[in-house]
Design a protein around this motif. Structure first.
Motif, PDB file in Angstrom:
ATOM      1  N   ASP A 237      -4.488   4.588  11.346  1.00 13.38           N
ATOM      2  CA  ASP A 237      -4.880   4.243   9.953  1.00 13.38           C
ATOM      3  C   ASP A 237      -4.593   5.098   8.917  1.00 13.38           C
ATOM      4  OD1 ASP A 237      -5.205   1.531  10.422  1.00 13.38           O
ATOM      5  OD2 ASP A 237      -7.413   1.679  10.676  1.00 13.38           O
ATOM      6  N   ARG A 238      -4.838   6.534   9.381  1.00  8.57           N
ATOM      7  CA  ARG A 238      -4.924   7.711   8.545  1.00  8.57           C
ATOM      8  C   ARG A 238      -3.316   7.753   8.388  1.00  8.57           C
ATOM      9  NH1 ARG A 238      -9.642  12.193   9.257  1.00  8.57           N
ATOM     10  NH2 ARG A 238     -11.425  10.871   9.003  1.00  8.57           N
TER      11      ARG A 238
ATOM     12  N   THR B 104      -1.625   4.943  -4.816  1.00  6.57           N
ATOM     13  CA  THR B 104      -1.692   3.474  -4.098  1.00  6.57           C
ATOM     14  C   THR B 104      -0.785   2.535  -4.775  1.00  6.57           C
ATOM     15  OG1 THR B 104      -3.642   2.886  -5.040  1.00  6.57           O
ATOM     16  CG2 THR B 104      -3.637   4.342  -3.103  1.00  6.57           C
TER      17      THR B 104
ATOM     18  N   GLU C 170       2.357   5.464   3.415  1.00  4.98           N
ATOM     19  CA  GLU C 170       2.390   4.696   2.410  1.00  4.98           C
ATOM     20  C   GLU C 170       2.173   5.390   1.037  1.00  4.98           C
ATOM     21  OE1 GLU C 170      -0.417   1.387   3.064  1.00  4.98           O
ATOM     22  OE2 GLU C 170       0.598   0.589   4.567  1.00  4.98           O
ATOM     23  N   ALA C 171       1.705   6.444   1.055  1.00  3.13           N
ATOM     24  CA  ALA C 171       1.759   7.312  -0.212  1.00  3.13           C
ATOM     25  C   ALA C 171       3.050   8.182  -0.411  1.00  3.13           C
ATOM     26  CB  ALA C 171       0.651   8.403  -0.029  1.00  3.13           C
TER      27      ALA C 171
ATOM     28  N   LEU D  73      -6.374   7.258  -5.953  1.00  4.62           N
ATOM     29  CA  LEU D  73      -6.145   5.577  -5.917  1.00  4.62           C
ATOM     30  C   LEU D  73      -5.064   5.305  -6.996  1.00  4.62           C
ATOM     31  CD1 LEU D  73     -10.007   4.446  -5.443  1.00  4.62           C
ATOM     32  CD2 LEU D  73      -8.051   4.314  -3.802  1.00  4.62           C
TER      33      LEU D  73
ATOM     34  N   ARG E 186      -1.091   5.891   8.597  1.00  2.59           N
ATOM     35  CA  ARG E 186      -0.281   4.933   7.905  1.00  2.59           C
ATOM     36  C   ARG E 186      -0.485   4.863   6.260  1.00  2.59           C
ATOM     37  NH1 ARG E 186      -2.586   0.609   5.840  1.00  2.59           N
ATOM     38  NH2 ARG E 186      -4.427   1.053   6.861  1.00  2.59           N
ATOM     39  N   ILE E 187      -1.702   5.104   6.010  1.00  4.97           N
ATOM     40  CA  ILE E 187      -1.989   5.482   4.503  1.00  4.97           C
ATOM     41  C   ILE E 187      -1.329   6.661   3.904  1.00  4.97           C
ATOM     42  CG2 ILE E 187      -3.959   6.557   3.030  1.00  4.97           C
ATOM     43  CD1 ILE E 187      -5.914   5.012   5.090  1.00  4.97           C
ATOM     44  N   LEU E 188      -1.150   7.675   4.831  1.00  2.88           N
ATOM     45  CA  LEU E 188      -0.275   8.863   4.357  1.00  2.88           C
ATOM     46  C   LEU E 188       1.145   8.548   4.145  1.00  2.88           C
ATOM     47  CD1 LEU E 188      -1.879  11.975   6.442  1.00  2.88           C
ATOM     48  CD2 LEU E 188      -2.006  11.398   4.159  1.00  2.88           C
TER      49      LEU E 188
END
Length: 304
Positions: free
Chosen positions: A18-19, A295, A25-26, A291, A21-23
């Protein structure tokens, strides 16, 4: 026993995935702001909360590390009021606005350019960044002039000029010193104190100072951290996006009132000076700067 270990390992793997994926997507948002300037006006509850302040510092350092050029402009109204009280200096008010005389502006400068500025610089350095504190007097960054504030006199039905003392507004911003700083790995932190061409010191509203600096620096974004979610409609719901024309209409029809009016006026002026967009965001939300910038959904109200 082996099944429990397997389940725990899978849960850990999911968390790390998850971490990652977040990186990932940024990435497109990081590319959007690469080598671009983002001005952040920092104040309100976020600045008075130690936990939020530490998160804010980490987020600003992260932006710099990612190739963005953040500039922090801060306020400090509550701290100024507290210091004046400790020194037994009574504040004089007119139409709800503090009149800043010669002795008061000296305290304002001491608090803003001294203790508050260095606290923020220290927090950024503690988070692994390299920050330097400035005020508008350094390098003639903000050349100010006396603010002319008009009020409506109901008895005479005419507008009168209210003398607020040493309260000013930006007359000219000289961005050379900031251009030099952001070309390095240093993060500038600016107290909204200006100097007139005659050498007088002026206290400037932090939102106004941030807007003027953002315009002079051709900033990609100006973020105004506040103690509200953003601009609210008549139904009380957050308005996520506004054009300049729509913002002006909301002020004209009374949907927007009180302290949000000068913030929206700053937003409009900043966009007209060349800032791509201004965002009013809730500084009480942890990591709100990230955010908004990194995002898909952002946060607060964007004015463009």
């Amino acid at each position: 026993m082996g099944e429990k270990i397997k389940d725990t390992t899978e849960a850990l793997n999911e968390a790390w995935l998850d971490r990652a994926r977040i990186l990932s997507e940024a990435l497109p948002y990081m590319q959007r702001y690469d080598k671009r300037t983002v001005v952040v006006k920092y104040g309100g509850h976020a600045m008075g909360d130690a936990g939020l302040a530490a998160k804010f510092a980490r987020d600003i350092v992260l932006l710099k590390q990612a190739g963005v050029n953040p500039i922090v402009v801060h306020g400090g109204g509550p701290q100024i009021g507290s210091m004046l009280k400790r020194l037994n200096i009574e504040s004089e008010f007119a139409s709800g606005l503090r009149i800043t005389d010669k002795s008061t502006v000296e305290i304002v400068e001491m608090v803003l350019a001294g203790s508050i500025n260095k606290q923020i610089v220290g927090a950024l350095n503690q988070a692994g960044g390299r920050a330097v504190g400035l005020c508008g007097k350094d390098g003639n960054l903000i050349v100010a002039r006396k603010l002319e504030h008009k009020i409506h006199d109901p008895e005479s039905n005419i507008e009168k000029l209210l003398d607020l003392g040493f309260v000013g507004e930006p007359h000219r911003v000289n961005p050379e010193i900031l251009q030099t700083i952001i070309a390095s790995d240093i993060i500038p932190v600016i107290a909204p104190i200006g100097v007139s061409e005659e050498g007088d010191t002026y206290n400037i509203n932090a939102d106004t100072a941030a807007g003027a600096i953002a315009g002079a620096m051709n900033a990609k974004r100006l973020l105004l951290l506040t103690d509200v979610r953003g601009v609210l409609g008549k139904d009380g719901k957050l308005i996520q996006r506004l054009s300049v024309a729509e913002a002006e209409a909301l002020m004209k029809d009374g949907t927007i009132s009180g302290g949000m009016i000068p913030k929206l006026e700053t937003c409009i002026e900043s966009v007209e000076k060349g800032v791509e967009a201004v965002v009013i965001v809730d500084g009480r939300v942890p990591h709100v700067v990230l955010l908004e910038l990194l995002t898909e959904h952002g946060a607060g109200t964007l004015i463009e």
